[in-house]
Design a protein around this motif. Sequence first.
Motif, PDB file in Angstrom:
ATOM      1  N   ALA A 130     135.551 -50.373 -47.612  1.00 55.42           N
ATOM      2  CA  ALA A 130     135.566 -51.588 -46.688  1.00 55.42           C
ATOM      3  C   ALA A 130     136.528 -52.743 -47.104  1.00 55.42           C
ATOM      4  O   ALA A 130     136.834 -53.524 -46.373  1.00 55.42           O
ATOM      5  N   HIS A 131     137.141 -52.397 -48.380  1.00 64.63           N
ATOM      6  CA  HIS A 131     138.098 -53.413 -48.842  1.00 64.63           C
ATOM      7  C   HIS A 131     139.372 -53.110 -48.668  1.00 64.63           C
ATOM      8  O   HIS A 131     140.618 -53.632 -49.125  1.00 64.63           O
ATOM      9  N   GLN A 132     139.518 -51.791 -48.163  1.00 63.42           N
ATOM     10  CA  GLN A 132     140.988 -51.264 -48.140  1.00 63.42           C
ATOM     11  C   GLN A 132     141.234 -50.614 -46.896  1.00 63.42           C
ATOM     12  O   GLN A 132     140.957 -49.186 -46.354  1.00 63.42           O
ATOM     13  N   PRO A 133     141.573 -51.427 -45.858  1.00 60.25           N
ATOM     14  CA  PRO A 133     141.754 -51.046 -44.380  1.00 60.25           C
ATOM     15  C   PRO A 133     142.941 -49.878 -44.345  1.00 60.25           C
ATOM     16  O   PRO A 133     142.883 -49.138 -43.525  1.00 60.25           O
ATOM     17  N   GLU A 134     143.941 -49.778 -45.374  1.00 61.74           N
ATOM     18  CA  GLU A 134     144.897 -48.908 -45.411  1.00 61.74           C
ATOM     19  C   GLU A 134     144.346 -47.339 -45.558  1.00 61.74           C
ATOM     20  O   GLU A 134     144.945 -46.227 -45.242  1.00 61.74           O
ATOM     21  N   ALA A 135     143.142 -47.509 -45.877  1.00 65.00           N
ATOM     22  CA  ALA A 135     142.392 -45.804 -46.185  1.00 65.00           C
ATOM     23  C   ALA A 135     142.223 -45.350 -44.932  1.00 65.00           C
ATOM     24  O   ALA A 135     141.647 -44.206 -44.829  1.00 65.00           O
ATOM     25  N   SER A 178     154.897 -55.794 -46.666  1.00 65.73           N
ATOM     26  CA  SER A 178     154.926 -56.628 -45.447  1.00 65.73           C
ATOM     27  C   SER A 178     154.258 -55.700 -44.235  1.00 65.73           C
ATOM     28  O   SER A 178     153.530 -55.951 -43.436  1.00 65.73           O
ATOM     29  N   LYS A 179     155.018 -54.561 -43.955  1.00 63.97           N
ATOM     30  CA  LYS A 179     154.638 -53.861 -42.886  1.00 63.97           C
ATOM     31  C   LYS A 179     153.489 -52.594 -43.085  1.00 63.97           C
ATOM     32  O   LYS A 179     153.663 -51.679 -43.286  1.00 63.97           O
ATOM     33  N   THR A 180     152.157 -53.224 -42.897  1.00 63.29           N
ATOM     34  CA  THR A 180     151.089 -52.433 -43.315  1.00 63.29           C
ATOM     35  C   THR A 180     150.778 -51.396 -42.330  1.00 63.29           C
ATOM     36  O   THR A 180     150.769 -50.380 -42.660  1.00 63.29           O
ATOM     37  N   LEU A 181     150.860 -51.634 -41.122  1.00 59.35           N
ATOM     38  CA  LEU A 181     150.438 -50.731 -40.263  1.00 59.35           C
ATOM     39  C   LEU A 181     149.291 -49.982 -40.342  1.00 59.35           C
ATOM     40  O   LEU A 181     149.330 -48.677 -40.539  1.00 59.35           O
ATOM     41  N   ASN A 182     148.257 -50.546 -40.880  1.00 61.00           N
ATOM     42  CA  ASN A 182     147.026 -49.711 -41.490  1.00 61.00           C
ATOM     43  C   ASN A 182     146.405 -48.799 -40.512  1.00 61.00           C
ATOM     44  O   ASN A 182     145.683 -48.106 -40.673  1.00 61.00           O
ATOM     45  N   PHE A 183     146.592 -49.290 -38.999  1.00 60.90           N
ATOM     46  CA  PHE A 183     145.426 -48.512 -38.269  1.00 60.90           C
ATOM     47  C   PHE A 183     146.069 -47.349 -37.324  1.00 60.90           C
ATOM     48  O   PHE A 183     145.535 -46.280 -36.646  1.00 60.90           O
ATOM     49  N   ALA A 232     126.961 -55.172 -43.467  1.00 62.14           N
ATOM     50  CA  ALA A 232     128.334 -55.471 -43.374  1.00 62.14           C
ATOM     51  C   ALA A 232     129.261 -54.691 -44.030  1.00 62.14           C
ATOM     52  O   ALA A 232     130.607 -54.431 -43.447  1.00 62.14           O
ATOM     53  N   THR A 233     129.103 -53.713 -44.923  1.00 59.78           N
ATOM     54  CA  THR A 233     130.039 -52.583 -45.381  1.00 59.78           C
ATOM     55  C   THR A 233     130.203 -51.683 -44.131  1.00 59.78           C
ATOM     56  O   THR A 233     131.202 -51.280 -44.062  1.00 59.78           O
ATOM     57  N   ARG A 234     129.134 -51.353 -43.549  1.00 59.09           N
ATOM     58  CA  ARG A 234     129.165 -50.431 -42.408  1.00 59.09           C
ATOM     59  C   ARG A 234     129.817 -50.857 -41.421  1.00 59.09           C
ATOM     60  O   ARG A 234     130.668 -50.122 -40.618  1.00 59.09           O
ATOM     61  N   ASN A 235     129.593 -52.366 -40.810  1.00 60.14           N
ATOM     62  CA  ASN A 235     130.317 -52.634 -39.555  1.00 60.14           C
ATOM     63  C   ASN A 235     131.836 -52.760 -39.991  1.00 60.14           C
ATOM     64  O   ASN A 235     132.559 -52.492 -39.244  1.00 60.14           O
ATOM     65  N   THR A 236     132.221 -53.330 -41.225  1.00 59.82           N
ATOM     66  CA  THR A 236     133.430 -53.341 -41.919  1.00 59.82           C
ATOM     67  C   THR A 236     134.070 -52.068 -41.241  1.00 59.82           C
ATOM     68  O   THR A 236     135.428 -51.908 -40.814  1.00 59.82           O
ATOM     69  N   MET A 237     133.669 -51.040 -41.899  1.00 58.63           N
ATOM     70  CA  MET A 237     134.196 -49.527 -41.948  1.00 58.63           C
ATOM     71  C   MET A 237     134.331 -49.269 -40.253  1.00 58.63           C
ATOM     72  O   MET A 237     135.324 -48.893 -39.879  1.00 58.63           O
ATOM     73  N   LEU A 238     133.270 -49.641 -39.559  1.00 63.51           N
ATOM     74  CA  LEU A 238     133.218 -49.192 -37.990  1.00 63.51           C
ATOM     75  C   LEU A 238     134.383 -50.014 -37.386  1.00 63.51           C
ATOM     76  O   LEU A 238     135.115 -49.357 -36.614  1.00 63.51           O
ATOM     77  N   SER A 239     134.693 -51.033 -37.878  1.00 64.15           N
ATOM     78  CA  SER A 239     135.765 -52.034 -37.241  1.00 64.15           C
ATOM     79  C   SER A 239     136.999 -51.447 -37.580  1.00 64.15           C
ATOM     80  O   SER A 239     138.132 -51.524 -36.450  1.00 64.15           O
ATOM     81  N   TYR A 240     137.079 -50.753 -38.624  1.00 72.86           N
ATOM     82  CA  TYR A 240     138.458 -50.102 -38.917  1.00 72.86           C
ATOM     83  C   TYR A 240     138.871 -48.865 -37.944  1.00 72.86           C
ATOM     84  O   TYR A 240     139.830 -48.616 -37.476  1.00 72.86           O
ATOM     85  N   PHE A 241     137.639 -48.120 -37.773  1.00 70.71           N
ATOM     86  CA  PHE A 241     137.846 -47.132 -36.757  1.00 70.71           C
ATOM     87  C   PHE A 241     138.110 -47.515 -35.581  1.00 70.71           C
ATOM     88  O   PHE A 241     138.795 -46.914 -34.782  1.00 70.71           O
ATOM     89  N   TYR A 242     137.330 -48.517 -35.151  1.00 71.33           N
ATOM     90  CA  TYR A 242     137.529 -49.285 -33.958  1.00 71.33           C
ATOM     91  C   TYR A 242     138.975 -49.655 -33.448  1.00 71.33           C
ATOM     92  O   TYR A 242     139.697 -49.580 -32.350  1.00 71.33           O
ATOM     93  N   LYS A 243     139.673 -50.176 -34.567  1.00 71.16           N
ATOM     94  CA  LYS A 243     140.852 -50.889 -34.480  1.00 71.16           C
ATOM     95  C   LYS A 243     141.841 -49.554 -34.273  1.00 71.16           C
ATOM     96  O   LYS A 243     142.875 -49.693 -33.689  1.00 71.16           O
TER      97      LYS A 243
END
Length: 509
Positions: A187-192, A431-436, A469-480
Amino acid sequence: MANQYPLHTLGVIALSLSLLTPAHAASLTRDNGAVVGDNQHSQTAGPNGPVLLQDVQLIQKLQRFDRERIPERVVHARGAGAYGTFEASADISALTRAKVFAKGSKTPVFVRFSTVIHGLHSPETLRDPRGFATKFYTSEGNWDLVGNNLPVFFIRDAIKFPDMVHSLKPSPETNLQDPNRFFDFFAHQPEATHMLTRLYSDYGIPKGYQYMDGNSVHAWKLVNAQGRYVYVKFHWASRQGQHNLTMQQAAAIQAQDFNHASRELIKAIKHKQYPQWDLYLQVMQPEDMAKLDYNPLDATKIWSGVPEQKVGTMTLNRLPANIFQETEQSAFAPSNLVPGIEPSEDRLLQGRIFAYADTQLHRVGSNGLQLPVNRPLVAVDNNNQDGAMNGGQRQGGVNYEPSRQGSLQQDASARYSQLPLSGSTQQAGISKTLNFRQAGEFYRSLNKQEQANLIANLAADLGRVRNEATRNTMLSYFYKADSGYGQAISKALNANVGEIAKLAAQLHE
Ligand code: HEM
C-alpha cells in the motif's frame, strides 16, 4: 599459472584417479577411503555397556549427517534444474560482440526454475513469480541470465527489496504468510500495481515450468566490437505454450501432489519430450530512451510496442544426477557477464549485480564457482586465491599483476563501455513513474473469464486484510489502473466504490 584447471583437464585427472580406485571398489568406505566393517551396529562396550567414541564410522556418519545442509537460498529456495543447449540463430554482431550470440554457435546451459517466497520443500502450486535462471557456459566464460516468468517486478529500487521480501515471507512472530503484512507494505508502493495485477492473474500459478515464458525484466546493454551499446530486454518464449492453473485447479493439484512442476519437468525430459524456448530481444537505442513517457530502465515497465527479434532457441535435455551438488549448489548471478553484455543503469538491477555474488559467497562459499555446475568451460586464470574448500590448481609464486615474470595480462578489448554522465549525486525517485497505466493495459488485455479470475484471486487475499486504510489504498491503485478493474474488486470486497474513486483521483501516474 592456472588458478583452476579447465574442465577437460579435470576430466583427465578424474579418470586417472579412478584408475587408482582399490580393487574392492564396491565396498562401502569412510571418507578417508578405508573400508567399513559394520554399518549396522555401533561399537559398544560389551552387550550392555555404552557406545564407544572410538567407533570412527559411527562418529563420521553422524558428523557428516549433522552438516548436510547449506543455507537455503534466502529467496527462490525451491527449484528444479536441467541441462541443455542454446543455439544462436541470428547474426546480431552489429549489436554485440558476445560469442554466445554468433549465428550458429551452440552453448551448453544449465537452467534452474524456482518459486520465490517459501522454503526448500514448499508447494509448487502457490501464487508466486517463478524464477527462470539460465547459466550459459560460453566460450568466453559464464553468462547468467537470471530472470522471472513475469515480465515486470514489484519495485524499482534495490533498497526496498529486503523490506518487500520480509513482508512477503512468513511473519517472524507466527511463521505464517499473512496478506495483512505484505499489503501493508505494498500500500506504500504504487509502482507494484502492474506486477500485482499480473501476479494475481492466472499467470501467477503456471501449470508447470515448461509452460511459462522467461523474462529478463531489466534492460541490459549489448555492446558491439566498436564499444557502441544498445539497451535490450530478453524474452524466452515457451514452445510448449503458456498454460496456467486457476486457483481451484491449483488447490486440487496441491491436495494430491504439491511437487507437480518438478515432476512434470523430470517426466518430460525422461520421456525425451525436451522442452524448448525461443529467445527474443527487444532493442532500444540510447538516444530514444528519453522520448518515452515512462523510464525504460524501470523494472516495473514492459517496453510495449517495441518489436521483438528472435536470436536463438534453447533445448533442455538432461537432468541433474545429484540435486544437491548441481541444482542446490548452482549459483546464478547477474554479475556473471561476458564481454558484449553489460548491466543497464536500472536501479534494481544495480543492486542485484552486488547481491547474488555476495549471498553465494556465504551460501556456497568463497570457492563455490569451482564446483562443476558453476565453473566455466574456459580456464580461470587470476590471482584470487585461498579461502575455504579451495580445490583449484593455482601454481607459481607470482600471485600479483603486473609483473615482469607473470604471464597474465588484461585485455583492453574487454573493457567496459563508457556511459556519459552529468549532474550531482542524489537520493530521489525517478521522475516518470507511470505507476498505473500498464497495469490497466494488462487488465484490458485479459478476456472476461481471465478478468473474473484475477478479481477472485485478489479478493481472496485482499479480503483478509483487516486494516481498512490499507485495503482502500490498494483498491484505489487498482481503480487508478482501470476504473472497471477497481470497481469489480471493490464490489467483491464490499468497499464503497465512490470513496475508492475519490482516493484514486488523488493519485498521480
Ligand atoms: C534488488 C532486487 C533483488 C535482489 C536483492 C535479489 C536477491 C536475490 C538473492 C539474494 C537470491 C538468492 C541467490 C542465491 O542464493 O543463489 C535471489 C535469487 C533469485 N532471484 Fe533475485 N533479487 C532481486 C530481484 C530479482 C528480480 C527482478 C528477478 C527477476 C528478473 C530475480 C530473479 C531471481 C531468480 C530467478 C533467483 C533464483 C536463481 C536460482 O535459481 O538460483 N530477482 N535473488
